[in-house]
Design an enzyme around this catalytic site. Structure first.
Site, PDB file in Angstrom:
ATOM      1  N   ARG A  39     151.048  35.435  -2.823  1.00  0.00           N
ATOM      2  CA  ARG A  39     151.196  36.037  -4.151  1.00  0.00           C
ATOM      3  C   ARG A  39     150.811  35.061  -5.256  1.00  0.00           C
ATOM      4  O   ARG A  39     150.417  35.472  -6.334  1.00  0.00           O
ATOM      5  CB  ARG A  39     152.640  36.567  -4.305  1.00  0.00           C
ATOM      6  CG  ARG A  39     153.697  35.517  -4.161  1.00  0.00           C
ATOM      7  CD  ARG A  39     155.079  36.117  -3.923  1.00  0.00           C
ATOM      8  NE  ARG A  39     155.271  36.542  -2.528  1.00  0.00           N
ATOM      9  CZ  ARG A  39     156.361  37.140  -2.064  1.00  0.00           C
ATOM     10  NH1 ARG A  39     157.361  37.393  -2.886  1.00  0.00           N
ATOM     11  NH2 ARG A  39     156.459  37.485  -0.796  1.00  0.00           N
ATOM     12  N   LYS A  79     157.242  26.947   8.204  1.00  0.00           N
ATOM     13  CA  LYS A  79     157.519  28.048   9.129  1.00  0.00           C
ATOM     14  C   LYS A  79     158.032  27.493  10.460  1.00  0.00           C
ATOM     15  O   LYS A  79     157.713  26.351  10.811  1.00  0.00           O
ATOM     16  CB  LYS A  79     156.211  28.808   9.427  1.00  0.00           C
ATOM     17  CG  LYS A  79     155.730  29.719   8.321  1.00  0.00           C
ATOM     18  CD  LYS A  79     154.473  30.465   8.761  1.00  0.00           C
ATOM     19  CE  LYS A  79     153.964  31.387   7.678  1.00  0.00           C
ATOM     20  NZ  LYS A  79     154.898  32.447   7.299  1.00  0.00           N
TER      21      LYS A  79
HETATM   22  N1  BES Z   1     151.376  34.887   5.643  1.00  0.00           N
HETATM   23  C1  BES Z   1     152.755  35.224   5.554  1.00  0.00           C
HETATM   24  C2  BES Z   1     153.018  36.678   5.892  1.00  0.00           C
HETATM   25  C3  BES Z   1     152.797  37.105   7.310  1.00  0.00           C
HETATM   26  C4  BES Z   1     153.837  37.070   8.212  1.00  0.00           C
HETATM   27  C5  BES Z   1     151.581  37.576   7.717  1.00  0.00           C
HETATM   28  C6  BES Z   1     153.652  37.495   9.502  1.00  0.00           C
HETATM   29  C7  BES Z   1     151.385  37.982   9.017  1.00  0.00           C
HETATM   30  C8  BES Z   1     152.434  37.949   9.893  1.00  0.00           C
HETATM   31  C9  BES Z   1     153.253  34.994   4.133  1.00  0.00           C
HETATM   32  O1  BES Z   1     152.634  33.989   3.424  1.00  0.00           O
HETATM   33  C10 BES Z   1     154.704  34.647   4.242  1.00  0.00           C
HETATM   34  O2  BES Z   1     154.997  33.694   4.866  1.00  0.00           O
HETATM   35  N2  BES Z   1     155.554  35.457   3.641  1.00  0.00           N
HETATM   36  C11 BES Z   1     156.952  35.243   3.698  1.00  0.00           C
HETATM   37  C12 BES Z   1     157.505  35.595   2.349  1.00  0.00           C
HETATM   38  C13 BES Z   1     158.915  35.186   2.155  1.00  0.00           C
HETATM   39  C14 BES Z   1     159.042  33.692   2.129  1.00  0.00           C
HETATM   40  C15 BES Z   1     159.391  35.788   0.856  1.00  0.00           C
HETATM   41  C16 BES Z   1     157.537  36.158   4.776  1.00  0.00           C
HETATM   42  O3  BES Z   1     157.027  37.250   4.979  1.00  0.00           O
HETATM   43  O4  BES Z   1     158.462  35.718   5.449  1.00  0.00           O
HETATM   44 ZN    ZN Z   2     153.454  32.081   3.742  1.00  0.00          ZN
END
Ligand code: BES
Ligand code: ZN
Ligand code: ZN
Length: 510
Positions: A355, A281
């Site tokens: 997921r 990230k």
């Molecule tokens: N934990 C994150 C989702 C999230 C984002 C929670 C912001 C709270 C605030 C999750 O694991 C994630 O990173 N999801 C990605 C999915 C994508 C790579 C398909 C996302 O939401 O960008």
């Molecule tokens: Zn994530």
């Protein structure tokens, strides 16, 4: 460990009692309707005439209009102190306004109000008075056990007595006691969510669950550790957690396991820190990813609420705990993994890890003969884009069930908004060139929906029968509502503890 030190302390700072006495001890808390121009007659018992005059004055002068969520403090020297709080218009005010008013009072309490208070209602119903007490207690929370103790000097330990009529007393005591138990569950969820990720990792969560279970005869906690998870074939949980030195585990809570018949099964995403893994990230606000175990905190908090209130039905909770780290032994984009269900998953982005752990948790749920399965997860940023911090995204394979959860949320003022589980999204997530499923959508659109559609592939059929009917299931994406919810009056900041109350209401119907 600081997390442990804190456990059981929160929620005890404010003591709420109920009594039919007419005495006003300490500061008077007076909820009022908009348009009141004097102290309502029913509230006058035990009030000094100078206090009454003072309140009458601010009301008749229009200095305090009793609008929703407004308060005014009056300091009358020897004649006592008062906090006036607005309920809005009498004919419009709902149970939610009473809960909000209670929370507003807690936020307004200062050291100068002293530590003894009396609430006097103007003929409110028992559920309304109880909701006010609930609001008082829910808002009575701050996570400051990492601060030097003298920084917490402003924290006042208050005892608040709610006065009512003699015939209301018993029922109100019962309701307030139930809310005390539920509130412990909400506060525990917040404690877990707020705990920094260096102190909150899968093994700590598991240890806390094990310790917690010792307080109850009707609760069992089973921990499936890393080696056991590998052996059992929990390929999703293992793939996400293997890159961290804090190894993953699955923690299973069972309440009243000997009760016969089907039961609700709750499944939680418990990523104690989500760096994104190799699909790292960006740095900005990455600290917020400590809340990525909010789904598991919701499950643990709900278990606490049920146990504290002596719920006699059977309920199972499955929490999928892992830390998502980039490392030499972390999973890679491109890997194909196989989990408990036997279906293969092409991992196209290691940041879509929630997921993966849930795929094993959902499949595992089938072993408990669920009446229904609900999963909770801070799953997607896309859900926050869609609904902001105002509502949880809610998907289900059963429209009626989805409506039931939506209504349970409305009943306790925790919004869960219906979202579509469309065949096209399922198709997108099963369209891998080399595996049964893929953990990433084909494009960036509808990311919260494709995530839900992915999860559906891992909801088992009844008795795992290949040709059977899929178990009733709902998915709640709490990425926007578990933290950062500025309009949520029940919490000052940090983890909200959302949906412990929704699910308590859904399960117990109270
Ligand atoms: N934990 C994150 C989702 C999230 C984002 C929670 C912001 C709270 C605030 C999750 O694991 C994630 O990173 N999801 C990605 C999915 C994508 C790579 C398909 C996302 O939401 O960008
Ligand atoms: Zn994530
Ligand atoms: Zn995540």
């Amino acid at each position: 460990m600081k997390c442990f030190e804190h456990y059981g302390i929160n929620g005890d700072a404010m003591e709420i009692t109920v009594s039919a006495s007419e005495n006003i001890n300490g500061t008077l808390i007076l909820p009022l309707f908009e348009g009141s121009d004097s102290v309502p007659e029913k509230c006058q018992a035990g009030m000094s005439s100078s206090m009454k005059n003072q309140i009458n004055r601010v009301l008749s002068d229009g200095d305090f209009k009793a609008k929703k969520k407004s308060t005014m403090s009056l300091y009358g020297g020897e004649d006592g102190k008062a906090i006036l709080v607005g309920l809005g218009k009498a004919d419009e005010s709902t149970i939610h306004d009473y809960r909000n008013a209670g929370a507003t009072v807690t936020a307004a309490i200062k050291k100068s109000h002293g530590n003894e208070m009396t609430v006097r209602f103007d003929g409110a119903g028992i559920p309304h008075m109880a909701a006010f007490a609930e609001g008082l207690m829910l808002r009575d929370y701050s996570y400051d056990n990492y601060k030097k103790s003298d920084d917490g000097e402003d924290k006042v330990e208050v005892s608040i007595r709610i006065t009512c009529s003699e015939k209301e007393e018993e029922e109100l005591v019962g309701k307030v006691n139930t809310f005390k138990g539920v509130c412990k569950g909400v506060h525990l969820s917040r404690d877990l969510g707020n705990c920094p990720p260096n102190d909150m990792y899968p093994e700590v969560f598991a240890d806390m669950a094990r310790e917690w279970a010792k307080d109850f005869d009707n609760v069992d906690v089973t921990i499936i550790n890393y080696d056991e998870a590998v052996k059992a074939g929990m390929g999703g949980l293992v793939a996400v957690g293997m890159g961290s030195s804090r190894k993953p585990c699955m923690v299973i809570f069972e309440i009243n396991k000997d009760v016969k018949g089907r039961c609700p099964v709750l499944v939680g995403k418990g990523i104690t820190f989500d760096t994104g893994g190799i699909s790292l990230k960006p740095g900005a606000n990455m600290d917020e990813m400590k809340y990525d175990m909010g789904g598991s905190a919701t499950v643990f908090g709900t278990m606490e609420a049920l146990a504290q209130t002596g719920y006699e039905g059977k309920v199972v909770g499955i929490t999928c705990m892992a830390e998502n780290m980039p490392a030499a032994n972390a999973q890679r984009p491109g890997d194909v993994i196989k989990g408990l269900s036997g279906k293969t998953i092409e991992v196209l982005n290691t940041d879509a890890e929630g997921r993966l752990v849930l795929s094993d948790g959902l499949w595992k749920a089938g072993e408990f003969d669920p009446e229904y399965i609900i999963d909770f997860a801070t799953l997607t940023g896309a859900c926050v884009v869609a609904l902001g911090h105002e509502a949880t995204g809610l998907w289900s394979n059963d429209d009626e069930f989805r409506t039931k959860i939506h209504e349970a949320g409305n009943a306790v003022d925790e919004l869960a908004w219906p979202m579509p589980l469309l065949p096209a999204f399922e198709k997108e997530m099963t369209d891998s060139k080399i595996a049964d499923t893929r953990n990433l959508g084909a494009g960036r659109w509808g990311g919260a929906n494709t995530a839900a559609a992915f999860l559906k592939q891992f909801v088992p059929n009844r008795d795992y029968d290949k040709d059977g009917e899929q178990i009733t299931w709902a998915h709640m994406d709490i990425a926007g509502t578990y933290w950062g919810a500025k309009t949520n009056l029940m919490v000052k900041n940090g983890a909200t503890g959302i949906h412990v109350r929704t699910i308590y209401h859904l399960i117990t119907n109270s």
